[in-house]
Design a protein around this motif. Structure first.
Motif, PDB file in Angstrom:
ATOM      1  N   ILE A 234       4.088  -5.081   3.916  1.00  0.00           N
ATOM      2  CA  ILE A 234       2.738  -4.519   4.012  1.00  0.00           C
ATOM      3  C   ILE A 234       2.719  -3.076   3.519  1.00  0.00           C
ATOM      4  CG2 ILE A 234       0.925  -3.855   5.652  1.00  0.00           C
ATOM      5  CD1 ILE A 234       1.798  -6.256   7.367  1.00  0.00           C
ATOM      6  N   ASN A 235       3.762  -2.315   3.845  1.00  0.00           N
ATOM      7  CA  ASN A 235       3.808  -0.914   3.460  1.00  0.00           C
ATOM      8  C   ASN A 235       3.959  -0.730   1.954  1.00  0.00           C
ATOM      9  OD1 ASN A 235       3.491  -0.049   6.071  1.00  0.00           O
ATOM     10  ND2 ASN A 235       5.653   0.333   6.424  1.00  0.00           N
ATOM     11  N   LEU A 236       4.588  -1.692   1.284  1.00  0.00           N
ATOM     12  CA  LEU A 236       4.663  -1.603  -0.169  1.00  0.00           C
ATOM     13  C   LEU A 236       3.273  -1.668  -0.774  1.00  0.00           C
ATOM     14  CD1 LEU A 236       6.412  -1.467  -2.709  1.00  0.00           C
ATOM     15  CD2 LEU A 236       6.479  -3.960  -2.706  1.00  0.00           C
ATOM     16  N   ARG A 237       2.447  -2.575  -0.267  1.00  0.00           N
ATOM     17  CA  ARG A 237       1.064  -2.629  -0.739  1.00  0.00           C
ATOM     18  C   ARG A 237       0.293  -1.381  -0.314  1.00  0.00           C
ATOM     19  NH1 ARG A 237       1.826  -8.044   1.145  1.00  0.00           N
ATOM     20  NH2 ARG A 237       0.706  -7.584   3.081  1.00  0.00           N
ATOM     21  N   GLY A 238       0.552  -0.921   0.923  1.00  0.00           N
ATOM     22  CA  GLY A 238      -0.119   0.291   1.387  1.00  0.00           C
ATOM     23  C   GLY A 238       0.252   1.503   0.555  1.00  0.00           C
ATOM     24  N   ALA A 239       1.522   1.613   0.158  1.00  0.00           N
ATOM     25  CA  ALA A 239       1.950   2.735  -0.675  1.00  0.00           C
ATOM     26  C   ALA A 239       1.271   2.705  -2.038  1.00  0.00           C
ATOM     27  CB  ALA A 239       3.469   2.710  -0.844  1.00  0.00           C
ATOM     28  N   THR A 240       0.968   1.508  -2.526  1.00  0.00           N
ATOM     29  CA  THR A 240       0.237   1.398  -3.787  1.00  0.00           C
ATOM     30  C   THR A 240      -1.194   1.901  -3.628  1.00  0.00           C
ATOM     31  OG1 THR A 240       1.570  -0.532  -4.398  1.00  0.00           O
ATOM     32  CG2 THR A 240      -0.494  -0.213  -5.578  1.00  0.00           C
ATOM     33  N   ALA A 247      -1.007  10.392  -3.440  1.00  0.00           N
ATOM     34  CA  ALA A 247       0.207  10.317  -2.627  1.00  0.00           C
ATOM     35  C   ALA A 247       1.399   9.799  -3.410  1.00  0.00           C
ATOM     36  CB  ALA A 247      -0.031   9.434  -1.407  1.00  0.00           C
ATOM     37  N   GLY A 248       1.323   9.763  -4.735  1.00  0.00           N
ATOM     38  CA  GLY A 248       2.456   9.408  -5.570  1.00  0.00           C
ATOM     39  C   GLY A 248       2.640   7.919  -5.748  1.00  0.00           C
ATOM     40  N   GLY A 249       3.664   7.579  -6.551  1.00  0.00           N
ATOM     41  CA  GLY A 249       4.001   6.188  -6.760  1.00  0.00           C
ATOM     42  C   GLY A 249       3.142   5.511  -7.807  1.00  0.00           C
ATOM     43  N   ILE A 250       3.274   4.184  -7.868  1.00  0.00           N
ATOM     44  CA  ILE A 250       2.570   3.395  -8.867  1.00  0.00           C
ATOM     45  C   ILE A 250       1.070   3.395  -8.622  1.00  0.00           C
ATOM     46  CG2 ILE A 250       2.712   1.209  -7.620  1.00  0.00           C
ATOM     47  CD1 ILE A 250       3.227   1.705 -11.409  1.00  0.00           C
ATOM     48  N   GLY A 251       0.653   3.635  -7.384  1.00  0.00           N
ATOM     49  CA  GLY A 251      -0.774   3.645  -7.077  1.00  0.00           C
ATOM     50  C   GLY A 251      -1.514   4.751  -7.803  1.00  0.00           C
ATOM     51  N   GLN A 252      -0.884   5.897  -7.951  1.00  0.00           N
ATOM     52  CA  GLN A 252      -1.513   7.003  -8.663  1.00  0.00           C
ATOM     53  C   GLN A 252      -1.711   6.640 -10.134  1.00  0.00           C
ATOM     54  OE1 GLN A 252       0.249  10.660  -7.493  1.00  0.00           O
ATOM     55  NE2 GLN A 252      -0.801  11.893  -9.023  1.00  0.00           N
ATOM     56  N   GLU A 253      -0.728   5.977 -10.716  1.00  0.00           N
ATOM     57  CA  GLU A 253      -0.857   5.517 -12.103  1.00  0.00           C
ATOM     58  C   GLU A 253      -1.929   4.442 -12.214  1.00  0.00           C
ATOM     59  OE1 GLU A 253       0.290   5.089 -16.238  1.00  0.00           O
ATOM     60  OE2 GLU A 253       0.618   6.634 -14.738  1.00  0.00           O
ATOM     61  N   LEU A 254      -1.987   3.533 -11.247  1.00  0.00           N
ATOM     62  CA  LEU A 254      -2.998   2.481 -11.276  1.00  0.00           C
ATOM     63  C   LEU A 254      -4.399   3.070 -11.187  1.00  0.00           C
ATOM     64  CD1 LEU A 254      -3.643  -0.544 -11.263  1.00  0.00           C
ATOM     65  CD2 LEU A 254      -3.364  -0.532  -8.778  1.00  0.00           C
ATOM     66  N   TYR A 255      -4.572   4.084 -10.363  1.00  0.00           N
ATOM     67  CA  TYR A 255      -5.881   4.738 -10.256  1.00  0.00           C
ATOM     68  C   TYR A 255      -6.297   5.355 -11.590  1.00  0.00           C
ATOM     69  CZ  TYR A 255      -9.418   8.174  -9.001  1.00  0.00           C
ATOM     70  OH  TYR A 255     -10.563   8.917  -8.956  1.00  0.00           O
ATOM     71  N   GLN A 256      -5.361   5.940 -12.289  1.00  0.00           N
ATOM     72  CA  GLN A 256      -5.690   6.582 -13.563  1.00  0.00           C
ATOM     73  C   GLN A 256      -6.100   5.562 -14.624  1.00  0.00           C
ATOM     74  OE1 GLN A 256      -2.346   9.041 -14.625  1.00  0.00           O
ATOM     75  NE2 GLN A 256      -2.686  10.495 -12.954  1.00  0.00           N
ATOM     76  N   VAL A 257      -5.381   4.453 -14.707  1.00  0.00           N
ATOM     77  CA  VAL A 257      -5.733   3.464 -15.724  1.00  0.00           C
ATOM     78  C   VAL A 257      -7.046   2.776 -15.389  1.00  0.00           C
ATOM     79  CG1 VAL A 257      -3.334   3.123 -16.409  1.00  0.00           C
ATOM     80  CG2 VAL A 257      -4.333   1.648 -14.656  1.00  0.00           C
ATOM     81  N   ILE A 258      -7.352   2.626 -14.083  1.00  0.00           N
ATOM     82  CA  ILE A 258      -8.652   2.076 -13.698  1.00  0.00           C
ATOM     83  C   ILE A 258      -9.762   3.057 -14.042  1.00  0.00           C
ATOM     84  CG2 ILE A 258     -10.080   1.432 -11.711  1.00  0.00           C
ATOM     85  CD1 ILE A 258      -7.625   0.204 -10.438  1.00  0.00           C
ATOM     86  N   ALA A 259      -9.529   4.345 -13.766  1.00  0.00           N
ATOM     87  CA  ALA A 259     -10.550   5.361 -14.032  1.00  0.00           C
ATOM     88  C   ALA A 259     -10.868   5.457 -15.518  1.00  0.00           C
ATOM     89  CB  ALA A 259     -10.088   6.709 -13.493  1.00  0.00           C
ATOM     90  N   PHE A 260      -9.858   5.280 -16.381  1.00  0.00           N
ATOM     91  CA  PHE A 260     -10.071   5.397 -17.827  1.00  0.00           C
ATOM     92  C   PHE A 260     -10.304   4.043 -18.498  1.00  0.00           C
ATOM     93  CE2 PHE A 260      -7.801   9.367 -16.916  1.00  0.00           C
ATOM     94  CZ  PHE A 260      -8.619  10.283 -17.566  1.00  0.00           C
TER      95      PHE A 260
END
Length: 298
Positions: A234-240, A247-260
């Motif tokens: 669950i925490n792996l998904r939460g960290a995303t 807060a770092g990690g792949i989630g920050q990259e995912l947010y950027q590609v969604i935003a653009f």
């Protein structure tokens, strides 16, 4: 015949009472369903969950999923990164994404270990059958409730403001929420543990901490590990997700590609996250079964 006739009134009274009970239960069920339906409709209206809005949005969801699908071509599937339609072209940033995934997994692992340690310490006084005093039991319970009630992303926003953008904020946010969630689960497992070993150790002079360590912990260890491994997944998904707020990690990259609106990069990252969760789930299951088999737990 006379004996049978003598018992008929009693049989009829019993049948009548049974039918009356069934009618009361039917009425209670219908009333309960009516109340549930009214509550559901009220919740749908307050939350603006309208069928018309759902019908209007579903085609747009399909359109979005169509956009994020990669344009793979069978004849170029295994070509290089410069060939459109190939897997390498779709995953052209695989090396950097894997590093971010590793960072996300490390965030989840550190948060799970820290949260599990805190939850384990607090679970014993939070368990009703082991709490040294009533006030300590309620204090610990209310503290665990408070930590798990606040969403992880709210903790992440607070810690990002305090410690800056980066993985530290994510680790602290997930770890704090993990402590509250696992503390409740651990305490409930402990409350269901047999108390014979506990009574024996206490009668022989062991103190409270020693009895917790040697009487209760060996009995509940497989279940505690099972919950901890589930929480890691669950925490792996939460960290995303909390990467969306810096807060770092792949989630920050995912947010950027969604935003653009980098649609194909969105699907590539999502697929990598799904594969990571599947891998962790498989490894966790093997580890859990090994521990259960080693301890002889049923």
């Amino acid at each position: 015949m006379s004996a049978l006739a003598a018992h008929l009134p009693a049989v009829r009274r019993g049948e009548a009472a049974y039918q009356a009970l069934r009618r009361r239960r039917r009425r209670a069920t219908l009333v309960g369903l009516a109340v549930l339906a009214v509550a559901f409709l009220a919740a749908a209206r307050i939350s603006e969950f309208y069928p018309s809005s759902l019908a209007a949005g579903l085609p747009r969801i399909g359109e979005y999923f169509h956009r994020i699908l990669p344009t793979l071509q069978w004849d170029a599937l295994f070509a290089g990164t410069k060939t459109e339609g190939s897997l390498a072209f779709w995953l052209y940033r695989l090396d950097s994404w894997l590093l971010l995934l590793l960072q996300t997994a490390q965030m989840a692992a550190l948060a799970t270990i820290g949260g599990t340690a805190v939850a384990l310490l607090l679970a014993f006084p939070a368990a009703r059958n082991l709490a040294p005093s009533r006030w300590l039991h309620h204090l610990t319970r209310r503290g665990l409730e408070a930590t798990r009630t606040v969403p992880e992303i709210v903790y992440a926003l607070i810690f990002v403001w305090a410690f800056g953008v980066g993985p530290l904020a994510g680790i602290l946010a997930i770890g704090l929420h993990t402590a509250g969630a696992l503390g409740k689960l651990f305490s409930e497992v402990i409350e269901n543990a047999p108390m014979q070993s506990w009574d024996g150790l206490r009668a022989s002079g062991a103190n409270w901490a020693q009895a917790c360590r040697y009487a209760i912990l060996p009995q509940v260890a497989p279940n505690l590990l099972s919950y901890a491994l589930l929480r890691f997944e669950i925490n792996l998904r939460g960290a995303t997700v909390i990467g969306f707020v810096g807060a770092g990690g792949i989630g920050q990259e995912l947010y950027q590609v969604i935003a653009f609106n980098y649609y194909e990069e969105i699907s590539a990252i999502v697929v990598l996250v799904i594969l990571s969760v599947v891998l962790i789930d498989l490894l966790s299951e093997r580890l859990r079964h090994r521990l259960i088999h080693a301890t002889g737990a049923r």
